[in-house]
Design a protein around this motif. Structure first.
Motif, PDB file in Angstrom:
ATOM      1  N   SER B   9     -18.894  58.375   9.068  1.00 37.36           N
ATOM      2  CA  SER B   9     -18.294  57.111   8.631  1.00 37.36           C
ATOM      3  C   SER B   9     -16.982  57.327   7.881  1.00 37.36           C
ATOM      4  CB  SER B   9     -19.277  56.355   7.740  1.00 37.36           C
ATOM      5  OG  SER B   9     -19.522  57.091   6.561  1.00 37.36           O
ATOM      6  N   ASP B  26     -16.673  52.869  13.528  1.00 45.57           N
ATOM      7  CA  ASP B  26     -17.677  53.513  12.665  1.00 45.57           C
ATOM      8  C   ASP B  26     -17.119  54.044  11.347  1.00 45.57           C
ATOM      9  OD1 ASP B  26     -20.080  53.305  14.266  1.00 45.57           O
ATOM     10  OD2 ASP B  26     -19.009  54.599  15.680  1.00 45.57           O
ATOM     11  N   ASN B  28     -15.455  53.778   7.698  1.00 47.04           N
ATOM     12  CA  ASN B  28     -15.206  52.786   6.637  1.00 47.04           C
ATOM     13  C   ASN B  28     -14.404  53.348   5.456  1.00 47.04           C
ATOM     14  OD1 ASN B  28     -17.233  54.164   5.297  1.00 47.04           O
ATOM     15  ND2 ASN B  28     -18.789  52.577   5.676  1.00 47.04           N
ATOM     16  N   THR B 114     -19.560  47.015  -2.500  1.00 42.27           N
ATOM     17  CA  THR B 114     -18.543  46.894  -1.460  1.00 42.27           C
ATOM     18  C   THR B 114     -17.534  45.860  -1.945  1.00 42.27           C
ATOM     19  OG1 THR B 114     -19.908  45.231  -0.371  1.00 42.27           O
ATOM     20  CG2 THR B 114     -20.100  47.497   0.443  1.00 42.27           C
ATOM     21  N   GLU B 135     -22.101  56.779   5.017  1.00 44.69           N
ATOM     22  CA  GLU B 135     -23.041  55.750   5.489  1.00 44.69           C
ATOM     23  C   GLU B 135     -24.479  56.262   5.546  1.00 44.69           C
ATOM     24  OE1 GLU B 135     -21.961  52.756   5.561  1.00 44.69           O
ATOM     25  OE2 GLU B 135     -23.958  52.059   6.103  1.00 44.69           O
ATOM     26  N   ARG B 140     -28.846  50.344   2.429  1.00 44.21           N
ATOM     27  CA  ARG B 140     -28.200  49.028   2.506  1.00 44.21           C
ATOM     28  C   ARG B 140     -29.127  47.904   2.019  1.00 44.21           C
ATOM     29  NH1 ARG B 140     -22.607  48.166   3.665  1.00 44.21           N
ATOM     30  NH2 ARG B 140     -21.926  50.219   4.312  1.00 44.21           N
ATOM     31  N   LYS B 181     -19.131  47.855   8.789  1.00 44.58           N
ATOM     32  CA  LYS B 181     -19.804  48.093   7.512  1.00 44.58           C
ATOM     33  C   LYS B 181     -18.805  48.513   6.454  1.00 44.58           C
ATOM     34  CE  LYS B 181     -24.453  49.034   9.043  1.00 44.58           C
ATOM     35  NZ  LYS B 181     -25.365  50.029   9.573  1.00 44.58           N
ATOM     36  N   VAL B 183     -17.340  50.093   3.075  1.00 47.20           N
ATOM     37  CA  VAL B 183     -17.699  51.335   2.385  1.00 47.20           C
ATOM     38  C   VAL B 183     -18.299  51.027   1.003  1.00 47.20           C
ATOM     39  CG1 VAL B 183     -15.390  51.716   1.403  1.00 47.20           C
ATOM     40  CG2 VAL B 183     -16.930  53.649   1.746  1.00 47.20           C
TER      41      VAL B 183
END
Lengths: 69, 205
Positions: B9, B26, B28, B114, B135, B140, B181, B183
């Motif tokens: 990531s 993919d 971030n 985030t 990631e 999450r 997504k 970071v």
């Protein structure tokens, strides 16, 4: 960690995030967060919940009201 | 068949072009690793002076305002910020920004989080750099449930930290595109050891 009062939220924005809580900032954020169809508003509500979104809108309005006095 | 391949990531490199990788699905966080020792004297001056500069507008608006603040002790930092601001303009394809350059002596955002933005550029010129999570090291569900750091981080020993001088471009929650997504990151704790940081932050406005 998520602020529940105006003072705690203000401190988070000013002291933690180092963002100036100006009228311009409040106006810009309000124009986004009062638009339920805005992708950013939807994301915010999904992440932090409708209650926090409602609180933030209230607090941003308080910033505007205080500034306009 | 399930694809169990672990996708990286983050991208890092010693050429500024590595920052373009932030637009890969993919990725971030993109990190440009560099040596800023030639700026050391100017940076120390700004750090000790306790600079607190904030400006918004176009790149030229910001740079004109910044000149007044940083030129008294040389041109190097101004030129560096010019390059980074123009790089960020090209990456974001926008024309209005908010820039923050300051000596920080207190803890900023301590919780892993985030950002509610599309892209952000960060450079810690002096002091400890930003902490961030690969990631594969993020829970999450815990993040979304607003759990504390201990629950968000899967393996504390794998928390990553930027070095002074590194330029990070971070993907935020409103980066355009399907399910990108953002970071997960936080500021380092500094209050307890009286450390100062000199940080540059550029956001889209």
């Amino acid at each position: 960690m998520i602020p529940h009062t105006f003072e705690a939220w203000k401190s988070c924005i000013i002291n933690d995030c180092k963002i100036d809580l100006t009228l311009e900032f409040a106006q810009k954020r309000l124009s986004v967060y009062t638009d339920k169809n805005n992708a950013e508003t939807k994301k915010f509500a999904a992440l932090y919940g409708e209650q926090h979104l409602y609180n933030v809108i209230t607090w941003l309005n308080m910033v505007l009201n205080q500034g306009q006095r | 068949m399930q694809n169990n391949a672990i996708v990286k990531s983050w991208h890092s490199g010693q050429d500024m072009s590595v920052l373009n990788s932030i637009h890969l699905f993919d990725v971030n966080v993109s990190i440009y690793e560099r040596d800023i020792s030639k700026l050391e004297a100017e940076l120390q001056y700004l750090l000790e002076q306790g600079i607190d500069f904030r400006s918004s507008g176009s790149t030229s608006d910001i740079l004109n305002a910044l000149k007044e603040e940083v030129q008294s002790n040389g041109n190097g930092v101004l030129q560096d910020i010019r390059v980074l601001l123009e790089c960020f303009r090209d990456l974001s394809k926008l024309d209005s920004f908010r820039l923050f350059l300051a000596t920080v002596q207190s803890d900023m955002c301590r919780r892993f989080h985030t950002d509610m933005n599309d892209l952000r550029l960060l450079c810690t010129y002096c002091g400890p750099g930003t902490l961030w999570l690969d990631e594969g090291n993020v829970n999450r569900e815990a993040l979304t449930a607003l759990e504390p750091n201990e629950k968000i981080v899967i393996d504390e020993s794998k928390i990553k930290q930027a070095s002074a001088g590194d330029v990070l471009v971070l993907k935020g929650e409103v980066y355009p595109g399907m399910n990108a997504k953002a970071v997960v990151h936080r500021s380092p704790s500094i209050k307890s050891n009286s450390t100062k940081r000199l940080i540059l932050r550029i956001d889209t406005n």
